[in-house]
Design a protein around this motif. Structure first.
Motif, PDB file in Angstrom:
ATOM      1  N   ALA A 191       0.824  -1.210   0.000  1.00 44.83           N
ATOM      2  CA  ALA A 191       0.000   0.000   0.000  1.00 44.83           C
ATOM      3  C   ALA A 191       0.860   1.263   0.000  1.00 44.83           C
ATOM      4  O   ALA A 191       0.569   2.232  -0.720  1.00 44.83           O
ATOM      5  N   ALA A 192       1.943   1.253   0.793  1.00 39.48           N
ATOM      6  CA  ALA A 192       2.798   2.438   0.873  1.00 39.48           C
ATOM      7  C   ALA A 192       3.483   2.717  -0.454  1.00 39.48           C
ATOM      8  O   ALA A 192       3.522   3.874  -0.913  1.00 39.48           O
ATOM      9  N   GLN A 193       4.033   1.683  -1.088  1.00 42.04           N
ATOM     10  CA  GLN A 193       4.755   1.925  -2.344  1.00 42.04           C
ATOM     11  C   GLN A 193       3.792   2.292  -3.472  1.00 42.04           C
ATOM     12  O   GLN A 193       4.140   3.087  -4.352  1.00 42.04           O
ATOM     13  N   THR A 232       1.057   4.072  -3.036  1.00 38.46           N
ATOM     14  CA  THR A 232       0.746   5.483  -2.788  1.00 38.46           C
ATOM     15  C   THR A 232       1.898   6.379  -3.223  1.00 38.46           C
ATOM     16  O   THR A 232       1.685   7.451  -3.813  1.00 38.46           O
ATOM     17  N   ALA A 233       3.141   5.940  -2.950  1.00 36.64           N
ATOM     18  CA  ALA A 233       4.307   6.736  -3.342  1.00 36.64           C
ATOM     19  C   ALA A 233       4.461   6.817  -4.854  1.00 36.64           C
ATOM     20  O   ALA A 233       4.963   7.818  -5.377  1.00 36.64           O
ATOM     21  N   ARG A 234       4.050   5.773  -5.552  1.00 38.77           N
ATOM     22  CA  ARG A 234       4.164   5.765  -7.014  1.00 38.77           C
ATOM     23  C   ARG A 234       2.943   6.358  -7.703  1.00 38.77           C
ATOM     24  O   ARG A 234       2.978   6.634  -8.912  1.00 38.77           O
ATOM     25  N   PHE A 235       1.852   6.544  -6.961  1.00 37.03           N
ATOM     26  CA  PHE A 235       0.595   7.007  -7.542  1.00 37.03           C
ATOM     27  C   PHE A 235       0.729   8.326  -8.314  1.00 37.03           C
ATOM     28  O   PHE A 235       0.115   8.480  -9.381  1.00 37.03           O
ATOM     29  N   PRO A 236       1.527   9.310  -7.815  1.00 37.27           N
ATOM     30  CA  PRO A 236       1.629  10.579  -8.550  1.00 37.27           C
ATOM     31  C   PRO A 236       2.107  10.405  -9.989  1.00 37.27           C
ATOM     32  O   PRO A 236       1.753  11.205 -10.864  1.00 37.27           O
ATOM     33  N   PHE A 237       2.886   9.371 -10.233  1.00 40.32           N
ATOM     34  CA  PHE A 237       3.458   9.220 -11.567  1.00 40.32           C
ATOM     35  C   PHE A 237       2.498   8.516 -12.526  1.00 40.32           C
ATOM     36  O   PHE A 237       2.793   8.360 -13.710  1.00 40.32           O
ATOM     37  N   GLY A 238       1.321   8.116 -12.009  1.00 38.51           N
ATOM     38  CA  GLY A 238       0.210   7.739 -12.865  1.00 38.51           C
ATOM     39  C   GLY A 238      -0.663   8.938 -13.186  1.00 38.51           C
ATOM     40  O   GLY A 238      -1.547   8.868 -14.035  1.00 38.51           O
ATOM     41  N   MET A 239      -0.413  10.052 -12.514  1.00 40.02           N
ATOM     42  CA  MET A 239      -1.179  11.278 -12.707  1.00 40.02           C
ATOM     43  C   MET A 239      -0.404  12.338 -13.472  1.00 40.02           C
ATOM     44  O   MET A 239      -0.986  13.154 -14.191  1.00 40.02           O
ATOM     45  N   LEU A 240       0.927  12.330 -13.317  1.00 38.22           N
ATOM     46  CA  LEU A 240       1.717  13.497 -13.674  1.00 38.22           C
ATOM     47  C   LEU A 240       1.780  13.763 -15.178  1.00 38.22           C
ATOM     48  O   LEU A 240       1.748  14.915 -15.605  1.00 38.22           O
ATOM     49  N   VAL A 262       4.000  13.227  -1.150  1.00 37.49           N
ATOM     50  CA  VAL A 262       4.407  13.484   0.233  1.00 37.49           C
ATOM     51  C   VAL A 262       3.926  12.362   1.156  1.00 37.49           C
ATOM     52  O   VAL A 262       4.703  11.782   1.931  1.00 37.49           O
ATOM     53  N   ILE A 263       2.640  12.042   1.067  1.00 42.51           N
ATOM     54  CA  ILE A 263       2.074  11.023   1.960  1.00 42.51           C
ATOM     55  C   ILE A 263       2.691   9.652   1.671  1.00 42.51           C
ATOM     56  O   ILE A 263       3.158   8.953   2.587  1.00 42.51           O
ATOM     57  N   GLY A 264       2.698   9.274   0.404  1.00 45.35           N
ATOM     58  CA  GLY A 264       3.228   7.964   0.048  1.00 45.35           C
ATOM     59  C   GLY A 264       4.720   7.859   0.288  1.00 45.35           C
ATOM     60  O   GLY A 264       5.215   6.820   0.744  1.00 45.35           O
ATOM     61  N   GLY A 265       5.445   8.951  -0.001  1.00 42.85           N
ATOM     62  CA  GLY A 265       6.887   8.930   0.199  1.00 42.85           C
ATOM     63  C   GLY A 265       7.253   8.760   1.665  1.00 42.85           C
ATOM     64  O   GLY A 265       8.105   7.938   2.019  1.00 42.85           O
ATOM     65  N   ILE A 266       6.595   9.530   2.533  1.00 42.60           N
ATOM     66  CA  ILE A 266       6.876   9.420   3.970  1.00 42.60           C
ATOM     67  C   ILE A 266       6.508   8.027   4.475  1.00 42.60           C
ATOM     68  O   ILE A 266       7.252   7.398   5.244  1.00 42.60           O
ATOM     69  N   TRP A 267       5.349   7.535   4.047  1.00 45.55           N
ATOM     70  CA  TRP A 267       4.872   6.222   4.486  1.00 45.55           C
ATOM     71  C   TRP A 267       5.851   5.121   4.078  1.00 45.55           C
ATOM     72  O   TRP A 267       6.226   4.270   4.891  1.00 45.55           O
ATOM     73  N   PHE A 268       6.290   5.168   2.802  1.00 44.55           N
ATOM     74  CA  PHE A 268       7.186   4.115   2.320  1.00 44.55           C
ATOM     75  C   PHE A 268       8.580   4.242   2.937  1.00 44.55           C
ATOM     76  O   PHE A 268       9.169   3.243   3.386  1.00 44.55           O
ATOM     77  N   ILE A 269       9.122   5.449   2.967  1.00 43.00           N
ATOM     78  CA  ILE A 269      10.476   5.647   3.497  1.00 43.00           C
ATOM     79  C   ILE A 269      10.543   5.294   4.980  1.00 43.00           C
ATOM     80  O   ILE A 269      11.565   4.816   5.473  1.00 43.00           O
TER      81      ILE A 269
END
Length: 401
Positions: free
Chosen positions: A18-20, A22-30, A177-184
């Motif tokens: 779930a974390a990764q 969310t962190a990768r989700f922006p690049f399906g939008m960008l 931000v949310i996904g990056g913090i969660w995954f890191i």
């Protein structure tokens, strides 16, 4: 589905997936967000396409480099640095009015800084589960990532058209931000260390399995990009049908991955799964009606996640643990090149022959994607009766908690 229940009960697996995602989700939008934003500013899709192209070039260059840096500097420092630079580049494009060349430069820098989340997570997976669970985990990951490509463009389109293009980029930034913090912050990133590779940069490409997986991934994603262009052309920008058909395409991949992706990997597995993609895309060339395309792409989608699972498993099982992140980085570069090339060639043929031209490009790429692993099957591992764990390095990789 009974395979995945126990897998998700393994400590940390569901959370890391779930974390990764969310962190990768922006690049399906960008990509879509940048396209709409730059076009809104300059009134030109050509200008927007130039920004997207340079962003993709940056991503393609960075993939294997940032992945390899994780073995030298550690996963968390590389992920933090790249996330901050990527976030800054997104903010500049969203809020600063600039000449076109500046958008191109910032887009390129942002592409270079895309966080290597995918190589990181697929490198730590073998340290999270038992060897028998690794192939199903790769399958679940490949299937779940379809959520990025289903929901990302839908959210971007809604926000950009109903609120504004700046806000669409801001939503992507929030996910980062949310996904990056969660995954890191995931404990697994602190417990697993990628050993510093003793081999020179690029030597991993001497592994035939890495080359086959990279080139087949290039052809697969190129086929998908060409089909996306063809479907959008078939229904026009104002129709929701294109989004619905592409969502069905992604749902087919999700279902195929969950249903078949966990099966044992053999040397014939990759070309056989690519054959499913080719059959569906071949059928799509015979008509551009809504129901026909939905039917054909549902079939084609059924082979995508299973094929990606074979690629990930084949690479994991044939390279040293210290080289897995770089190998996955090269695979990502191949897929980016495929996406750019598939869209470009499809666009040219769509101008000449209409939507069918784009679909033909997709079918042709998938056909070559069948032939390549068929001819090269002797270079792919037979994982029936064994797992997809990487070849161990001599130095320890799991740190005490």
């Amino acid at each position: 589905m009974s395979t995945y229940g126990p897998l998700l009960k393994t400590p940390g697996v569901g959370r890391v997936i779930a974390a990764q995602l969310t962190a990768r989700f922006p690049f399906g939008m960008l990509s879509l967000a940048y396209l709409l934003h730059v076009e809104h500013i300059f009134g030109s899709y050509g200008s927007a396409g130039l920004v997207l192209a340079t962003t993709s070039v940056g991503q393609a260059i960075a993939g294997p480099l940032t992945s390899r840096w994780m073995g030298s500097w550690g996963m968390r420092p590389v992920l933090i640095l790249t996330s901050l630079v990527a976030l800054a580049s997104m903010g500049v494009i969203a809020f600063v009015l600039m000449p076109l060349w500046a958008y191109v430069v910032i887009g390129f820098i942002g592409g270079l800084a895309v966080p290597p989340v995918q190589p990181a997570v697929r490198t730590i997976y073998p340290k999270m589960v038992t060897s028998s669970q690794l192939t199903p985990l790769f399958s679940l990951d490949a299937s779940a990532q379809e959520l990025i490509w289903v929901a990302g463009p839908v959210i971007t389109t809604f926000v950009a058209t109903q609120i504004g293009t700046v806000e669409a980029i801001v939503v992507a930034m929030v996910f980062l931000v949310i996904g990056g913090i969660w995954f890191i912050a995931s404990p697994e990133l602190g417990r697993v260390r990628i050993p510093r590779s003793k081999r020179a940069f690029g030597v991993v490409l001497r592994r035939p399995s890495v080359v086959v997986a990279t080139l087949t991934g290039l052809l697969l994603i190129g086929a998908c990009a060409a089909v996306e262009a063809g479907v959008i052309s078939a229904f026009g920008e104002g129709s929701p049908n294109a989004g619905i058909v592409l969502a069905i395409f992604a749902i087919g991949s999700l279902v195929g991955g969950l249903a078949f992706g966990h099966r044992p990997i053999a040397p014939n597995s990759l070309w056989a799964r690519m054959l499913i993609v080719f059959i569906g895309l071949g059928l799509a060339t015979f008509g551009t009606g809504f129901w026909w395309l939905a039917f054909a792409l549902l079939i084609a989608g059924g082979g995508i996640a299973p094929a990606l699972t074979v690629m990930f498993g084949s690479v994991s099982a044939t390279v040293k643990f210290s080289d897995t992140a770089e190998a996955y980085g090269w695979m990502g570069t191949g897929q980016l090149i495929g996406a750019a090339g598939g869209s470009a060639v499809a666009g040219f043929l769509i101008d000449l022959h209409g939507a069918t031209g784009g679909l033909v490009v997709g079918a042709a790429a998938a056909f070559v994607g069948v032939l390549l692993p068929l001819v090269a099957k002797r270079w792919l591992p037979d994982l029936r009766g064994r797992d997809a764990s990487p070849i161990p390095d001599t130095e320890p990789v799991v740190l005490p908690t």
